[in-house]
Design a protein around this motif. Structure first.
Motif, PDB file in Angstrom:
ATOM      1  N   ARG A 132      -0.954  -7.057  -5.943  1.00 19.57           N
ATOM      2  CA  ARG A 132      -0.499  -6.519  -7.228  1.00 19.57           C
ATOM      3  C   ARG A 132       0.498  -5.414  -7.042  1.00 19.57           C
TER       4      ARG A 132
ATOM      5  N   LYS B 166      -7.359  -2.209  -2.755  1.00 23.63           N
ATOM      6  CA  LYS B 166      -7.672  -3.543  -3.313  1.00 23.63           C
ATOM      7  C   LYS B 166      -6.429  -4.191  -3.913  1.00 23.63           C
ATOM      8  N   ALA B 167      -5.638  -3.381  -4.616  1.00 23.12           N
ATOM      9  CA  ALA B 167      -4.420  -3.902  -5.245  1.00 23.12           C
ATOM     10  C   ALA B 167      -3.415  -4.366  -4.195  1.00 23.12           C
TER      11      ALA B 167
ATOM     12  N   TYR C 213       0.831  -1.199   0.000  1.00 27.97           N
ATOM     13  CA  TYR C 213       0.000   0.000   0.000  1.00 27.97           C
ATOM     14  C   TYR C 213       0.871   1.257   0.000  1.00 27.97           C
TER      15      TYR C 213
ATOM     16  N   LEU D 160      -4.180   1.121 -12.641  1.00 22.33           N
ATOM     17  CA  LEU D 160      -4.784   1.428 -11.348  1.00 22.33           C
ATOM     18  C   LEU D 160      -5.136   2.905 -11.235  1.00 22.33           C
ATOM     19  N   THR D 161      -6.064   3.202 -10.356  1.00 25.61           N
ATOM     20  CA  THR D 161      -6.361   4.571  -9.947  1.00 25.61           C
ATOM     21  C   THR D 161      -6.099   4.657  -8.445  1.00 25.61           C
ATOM     22  N   ARG D 162      -6.166   5.828  -7.889  1.00 24.79           N
ATOM     23  CA  ARG D 162      -5.972   5.983  -6.446  1.00 24.79           C
ATOM     24  C   ARG D 162      -6.975   5.143  -5.656  1.00 24.79           C
ATOM     25  N   GLN D 163      -8.201   5.057  -6.174  1.00 21.58           N
ATOM     26  CA  GLN D 163      -9.242   4.289  -5.482  1.00 21.58           C
ATOM     27  C   GLN D 163      -8.949   2.784  -5.477  1.00 21.58           C
ATOM     28  N   ASP D 164      -8.098   2.333  -6.394  1.00 21.55           N
ATOM     29  CA  ASP D 164      -7.775   0.899  -6.517  1.00 21.55           C
ATOM     30  C   ASP D 164      -6.629   0.458  -5.618  1.00 21.55           C
ATOM     31  N   ILE D 165      -5.937   1.399  -4.998  1.00 18.17           N
ATOM     32  CA  ILE D 165      -4.716   1.075  -4.264  1.00 18.17           C
ATOM     33  C   ILE D 165      -4.966   0.053  -3.156  1.00 18.17           C
TER      34      ILE D 165
END
Length: 68
Positions: free
Chosen positions: A68, A62-63, A39, A55-60
């Motif tokens: 990932r 979850k990733a 993260y 990715l976007t900031r909102q995906d961080i």
């Protein structure tokens, strides 16, 4: 006069369950640290660098959890 035993009988099952529980706890702590590190690394990237990874900031979050 009779003697009273204060010690409980312990079985190998008790010790193996205890060791497994402690091991699972430390495994979970290690996994949590890995997620936190992912993260942190992802959150330090620019929006363009995140976009290159899809990715976007909102995906961080979850990733990071997904590894990932």
């Amino acid at each position: 006069m009779s003697t009273v035993s204060l010690s409980r009988p312990t079985s190998p099952d008790f010790f193996s369950r205890f060791v497994e529980t402690v091991s699972a706890f430390f495994d979970a702590v290690s996994e949590g640290r890995r997620i936190a590190q992912r993260y942190e690394a992802l959150s330090r990237l620019s929006d363009a660098a995140l976009a290159r990874r899809g990715l976007t900031r909102q995906d961080i979050a979850k990733a990071a959890v997904a590894g990932r």
